[in-house]
Design a protein around this motif. Structure first.
Motif, PDB file in Angstrom:
ATOM      1  N   ARG A  17       0.876  -1.167   0.000  1.00  0.00           N
ATOM      2  CA  ARG A  17       0.000   0.000   0.000  1.00  0.00           C
ATOM      3  C   ARG A  17       0.914   1.218   0.000  1.00  0.00           C
ATOM      4  O   ARG A  17       1.645   1.453   0.958  1.00  0.00           O
ATOM      5  N   LEU A  28       3.550   1.728   2.847  1.00  0.00           N
ATOM      6  CA  LEU A  28       3.115   1.800   4.250  1.00  0.00           C
ATOM      7  C   LEU A  28       3.198   0.400   4.868  1.00  0.00           C
ATOM      8  O   LEU A  28       3.673   0.211   5.967  1.00  0.00           O
ATOM      9  N   HIS A  29       2.714  -0.589   4.125  1.00  0.00           N
ATOM     10  CA  HIS A  29       2.854  -1.991   4.526  1.00  0.00           C
ATOM     11  C   HIS A  29       2.579  -2.855   3.311  1.00  0.00           C
ATOM     12  O   HIS A  29       2.136  -2.358   2.272  1.00  0.00           O
ATOM     13  N   SER A  32       0.208  -6.683   6.266  1.00  0.00           N
ATOM     14  CA  SER A  32      -0.021  -6.539   7.701  1.00  0.00           C
ATOM     15  C   SER A  32       1.160  -5.862   8.374  1.00  0.00           C
ATOM     16  O   SER A  32       2.252  -6.409   8.456  1.00  0.00           O
ATOM     17  N   GLN A  33       0.912  -4.677   8.870  1.00  0.00           N
ATOM     18  CA  GLN A  33       1.944  -3.915   9.566  1.00  0.00           C
ATOM     19  C   GLN A  33       2.435  -4.664  10.815  1.00  0.00           C
ATOM     20  O   GLN A  33       3.618  -4.639  11.133  1.00  0.00           O
ATOM     21  N   ILE A  34       1.509  -5.324  11.497  1.00  0.00           N
ATOM     22  CA  ILE A  34       1.891  -6.015  12.737  1.00  0.00           C
ATOM     23  C   ILE A  34       2.787  -7.216  12.434  1.00  0.00           C
ATOM     24  O   ILE A  34       3.785  -7.455  13.121  1.00  0.00           O
ATOM     25  N   GLU A  35       2.462  -7.963  11.378  1.00  0.00           N
ATOM     26  CA  GLU A  35       3.326  -9.098  11.026  1.00  0.00           C
ATOM     27  C   GLU A  35       4.719  -8.626  10.626  1.00  0.00           C
ATOM     28  O   GLU A  35       5.724  -9.280  10.924  1.00  0.00           O
ATOM     29  N   ARG A 291      -7.760   1.559  28.846  1.00  0.00           N
ATOM     30  CA  ARG A 291      -7.986   1.024  27.507  1.00  0.00           C
ATOM     31  C   ARG A 291      -7.984   2.122  26.452  1.00  0.00           C
ATOM     32  O   ARG A 291      -8.459   3.220  26.687  1.00  0.00           O
ATOM     33  N   GLY A 292      -7.441   1.786  25.280  1.00  0.00           N
ATOM     34  CA  GLY A 292      -7.448   2.737  24.181  1.00  0.00           C
ATOM     35  C   GLY A 292      -6.090   2.808  23.518  1.00  0.00           C
ATOM     36  O   GLY A 292      -5.205   2.004  23.803  1.00  0.00           O
ATOM     37  N   VAL A 293      -5.954   3.763  22.609  1.00  0.00           N
ATOM     38  CA  VAL A 293      -4.687   3.953  21.907  1.00  0.00           C
ATOM     39  C   VAL A 293      -4.325   5.430  21.977  1.00  0.00           C
ATOM     40  O   VAL A 293      -5.134   6.295  21.630  1.00  0.00           O
ATOM     41  N   ARG A 295      -2.481   8.767  20.750  1.00  0.00           N
ATOM     42  CA  ARG A 295      -2.056   9.311  19.458  1.00  0.00           C
ATOM     43  C   ARG A 295      -1.330  10.640  19.680  1.00  0.00           C
ATOM     44  O   ARG A 295      -1.570  11.324  20.684  1.00  0.00           O
ATOM     45  N   PHE A 315       0.000   1.958  19.147  1.00  0.00           N
ATOM     46  CA  PHE A 315      -0.143   0.631  19.724  1.00  0.00           C
ATOM     47  C   PHE A 315       1.191  -0.080  19.588  1.00  0.00           C
ATOM     48  O   PHE A 315       1.795  -0.069  18.523  1.00  0.00           O
ATOM     49  N   ILE A 340      -8.197  10.981  25.858  1.00  0.00           N
ATOM     50  CA  ILE A 340      -8.494  10.285  24.606  1.00  0.00           C
ATOM     51  C   ILE A 340      -9.979  10.484  24.298  1.00  0.00           C
ATOM     52  O   ILE A 340     -10.833  10.028  25.063  1.00  0.00           O
ATOM     53  N   ARG A 341     -10.283  11.177  23.234  1.00  0.00           N
ATOM     54  CA  ARG A 341     -11.668  11.498  22.852  1.00  0.00           C
ATOM     55  C   ARG A 341     -12.475  12.046  24.029  1.00  0.00           C
ATOM     56  O   ARG A 341     -13.561  11.557  24.355  1.00  0.00           O
ATOM     57  N   LYS A 343     -12.012  11.827  27.193  1.00  0.00           N
ATOM     58  CA  LYS A 343     -11.998  11.120  28.490  1.00  0.00           C
ATOM     59  C   LYS A 343     -10.568  10.933  28.993  1.00  0.00           C
ATOM     60  O   LYS A 343      -9.686  10.554  28.216  1.00  0.00           O
TER      61      LYS A 343
ATOM     62  N   GLY B  38      -6.227  -1.342   7.907  1.00  0.00           N
ATOM     63  CA  GLY B  38      -5.057  -2.109   8.347  1.00  0.00           C
ATOM     64  C   GLY B  38      -5.345  -2.816   9.664  1.00  0.00           C
ATOM     65  O   GLY B  38      -6.506  -2.907  10.100  1.00  0.00           O
ATOM     66  N   ASP B  39      -4.287  -3.304  10.315  1.00  0.00           N
ATOM     67  CA  ASP B  39      -4.446  -4.100  11.543  1.00  0.00           C
ATOM     68  C   ASP B  39      -5.227  -3.337  12.607  1.00  0.00           C
ATOM     69  O   ASP B  39      -4.813  -2.252  13.028  1.00  0.00           O
ATOM     70  N   VAL B  41      -6.530  -2.778  16.353  1.00  0.00           N
ATOM     71  CA  VAL B  41      -5.947  -3.102  17.654  1.00  0.00           C
ATOM     72  C   VAL B  41      -6.827  -2.714  18.842  1.00  0.00           C
ATOM     73  O   VAL B  41      -6.551  -3.094  19.973  1.00  0.00           O
ATOM     74  N   PHE B  42      -7.875  -1.957  18.596  1.00  0.00           N
ATOM     75  CA  PHE B  42      -8.737  -1.547  19.707  1.00  0.00           C
ATOM     76  C   PHE B  42     -10.100  -1.129  19.153  1.00  0.00           C
ATOM     77  O   PHE B  42     -10.176  -0.472  18.115  1.00  0.00           O
ATOM     78  N   GLU B  44     -13.984   0.446  20.481  1.00  0.00           N
ATOM     79  CA  GLU B  44     -14.867   0.948  21.534  1.00  0.00           C
ATOM     80  C   GLU B  44     -16.287   0.776  21.021  1.00  0.00           C
ATOM     81  O   GLU B  44     -16.667   1.409  20.029  1.00  0.00           O
ATOM     82  N   GLU B  62      -9.899   1.480  16.202  1.00  0.00           N
ATOM     83  CA  GLU B  62      -8.535   1.997  16.090  1.00  0.00           C
ATOM     84  C   GLU B  62      -7.651   0.951  15.417  1.00  0.00           C
ATOM     85  O   GLU B  62      -7.563  -0.187  15.859  1.00  0.00           O
ATOM     86  N   SER B  63      -7.016   1.364  14.344  1.00  0.00           N
ATOM     87  CA  SER B  63      -6.021   0.505  13.704  1.00  0.00           C
ATOM     88  C   SER B  63      -4.650   0.963  14.171  1.00  0.00           C
ATOM     89  O   SER B  63      -4.543   1.940  14.921  1.00  0.00           O
ATOM     90  N   VAL B  64      -3.601   0.274  13.743  1.00  0.00           N
ATOM     91  CA  VAL B  64      -2.263   0.738  14.112  1.00  0.00           C
ATOM     92  C   VAL B  64      -2.043   2.161  13.618  1.00  0.00           C
ATOM     93  O   VAL B  64      -1.295   2.916  14.208  1.00  0.00           O
TER      94      VAL B  64
END
Lengths: 364, 130
Positions: A17, A28-29, A32-35, A291-293, A295, A315, A340-341, A343, B38-39, B41-42, B44, B62-64
């Motif tokens: 991609r 970009l990947h 799979s970016q994680i793999e 919990r959450g990510v 940014r 992440f 985060i959003r 909260k 994409g992947d 990961v979370f 809500e 949420e993706s990476v």
């Protein structure tokens, strides 16, 4: 139209991609970016980093010139092939760019590798400060660059190099480089893993990429490069530091050579002033316990009060949790929250790096 | 080519809707959307009992790379969020129309479903975007 590296067709063929990055179309990947991230942590992955810009600086005054331009001191480079990481600062102590400089010859031959998005600006900056120095500044757009990273990276790369090159590459100490026939092999990288960064004539790039692929090295995109460098606690230019925020507030104090005091590098006076200031912000790592990510640009809170900003967040595939780098007010203690959003989500303040050589370095 | 089941309805914002035949519908994101993100990961998911209007942002995936709002395709009351996504958010990548469903709701007016896109119309939306 965006620029393309010599490996562009290979990326397209591998189903990458492709996204715009620093004026280039980059992968970009490849699925799979994680793999890809995990491949680098556990085995070996490769990155096309040909968008980064090598700049050769030579001439009788090359050392004096770089001792003026860089916050770290190239006089520390005493053996040919040795590398140094440094910021190049502006007069107010902000970062024009961060780069690696290699010593290439005893007669003051240096090679800088600078960021893709800042290359034009860097060249203008270097040129504008050459007055009084007898130096030649040469941009090496004829070179491609492939980074191979991971616990198996050196061994696998060696099987893909001509014999004499393989032997000298395998003998390299960390942060050293060797050269042969226009190829430049450095034991450096941006993932927290061992490996090489290989600069080579652009028309050899596809061949090397192909043999590395056949040797089982997994192609990885900029996405994995970002999560790997974040886990490794490494700064990203324009995000964790930049022209407005210098090394003292970006966790890069270790890259400033304060001694000898007579060395008057650009930005020194501003750094001296900030160094003494009680207002100086700290650069910390965060581990999200809620919990959450996290940014970039989210707000850091302490007891509901705004105390800082996330500079990089995301992440972490290795920790399976969200981590971040943040610039915060001094003296926060051990915990904080990230908004985060709307909260507040609890986080722990930790010292980066999070992961190095495949090992998690912070308490989960 | 991404997978587009013919028995589902779709939105321009890449959600799919399945009529469960019991007065409720299930909502998720399309195969095309999960591939673009994409992947993952979370996730809500919305709370049970929450009343949503059509096009309300009511879940976050949420993706990476980034966080993306998921919009309710129709007005109604949330009856269940997919709690399993807390532990297996990547089910959206591996099974976008199955285990990767995001929430169920009781529509205020089931007839609104007819106004959503069918597979062919959604395919055209995707083609126009690229």
């Amino acid at each position: 139209m965006a620029l393309r590296t010599p490996l562009y067709a290979e990326h397209a063929r591998l189903g990458a991609r492709l996204v715009p990055f620093g004026g280039w179309d980059m992968p970009l990947h490849y699925g799979s970016q994680i793999e890809e991230h995990d491949a680098v942590r556990e085995h070996a992955g490769m990155f096309d980093v040909s968008h980064m810009c090598p700049v050769d600086i030579e001439g009788p005054d090359a050392q004096a010139f770089l001792r003026r331009l860089l916050a770290n001191d190239v006089a520390k480079l005493k053996t040919v092939g040795k590398a140094l990481y440094s910021c190049m600062l502006n007069d107010s102590g902000g970062v024009v760019d961060d780069l690696i400089v290699y010593l290439r010859g005893p007669a003051g031959h240096y090679r800088l590798v600078v960021n893709a998005g800042t290359a034009d600006k860097d060249l203008t900056w270097l040129e504008s400060h050459r007055t009084g120095f007898d130096v030649e500044i040469r941009r090496r757009d004829d070179l491609a660059m492939i980074a191979v990273q991971g616990p198996q990276a050196r061994e696998l790369t060696a099987t893909c190099l001509p014999r004499e090159m393989a032997d000298s590459a395998l003998e390299l100490a960390p942060f050293h480089a060797t050269e042969c026939g226009g190829w430049f092999i450095a034991r450096t990288g941006y993932t927290g893993e061992d490996g090489f960064e290989i600069l080579l004539p652009a028309d050899h790039a596809v061949d090397l990429w192909s043999v590395l692929l056949d040797a089982g090295v997994r192609p990885c995109g900029l996405g994995a490069r970002d999560t790997l460098r974040l886990e490794a606690g490494m700064n990203l230019y324009g995000q964790d530091m930049g022209e407005d925020v210098g090394p003292l507030e970006s966790g890069l104090e270790w890259t400033i050579a304060w001694e000898p005091v007579e060395r008057d590098f650009i930005g020194r006076a501003a750094l001296d002033e900030l160094r003494a200031s009680p207002e100086r912000r700290e650069f910390v790592g965060l581990l999200l316990t809620g919990r959450g990510v996290i940014r970039a640009h989210q707000t850091v809170l302490s007891n509901g009060r705004e105390v800082g900003e996330i500079t990089s967040g995301g992440f972490s595939p290795t920790l399976q949790r969200s981590i971040a780098l943040a610039r915060v007010a001094p003296g926060l203690g051990e915990t904080c929250e990230v908004e985060i959003r709307g909260k507040p989500v609890p986080a722990r303040i930790v010292k980066p790096p999070f992961v190095r050589h495949g090992r998690i370095l912070i308490e989960p | 080519m991404s997978n587009l089941p013919a028995d589902l309805k779709y939105t321009k914002t890449h959600e799919w809707v399945r009529d469960n035949g019991d007065g409720t519908v299930t909502v998720g994101i399309t195969d095309h959307a999960q591939d673009a993100l994409g992947d993952i990961v979370f996730v809500e998911v919305p709370e049970n009992g929450r009343t949503v209007a059509a096009e309300d942002a009511c879940a976050v995936v949420e993706s990476v790379k980034a966080a993306s709002d998921i919009y309710s395709p129709i007005a109604g009351e949330i009856v269940e969020g997919n709690a399993a996504l807390a532990d297996t958010p990547d089910a959206i990548n591996t099974s976008p129309y199955g285990d990767g469903w995001i929430f169920r709701l009781t529509p205020a007016d089931m007839g609104v479903l007819d106004g959503l896109l069918d597979a062919a119309a959604y395919e055209q939306v995707v083609a126009d975007e690229s």
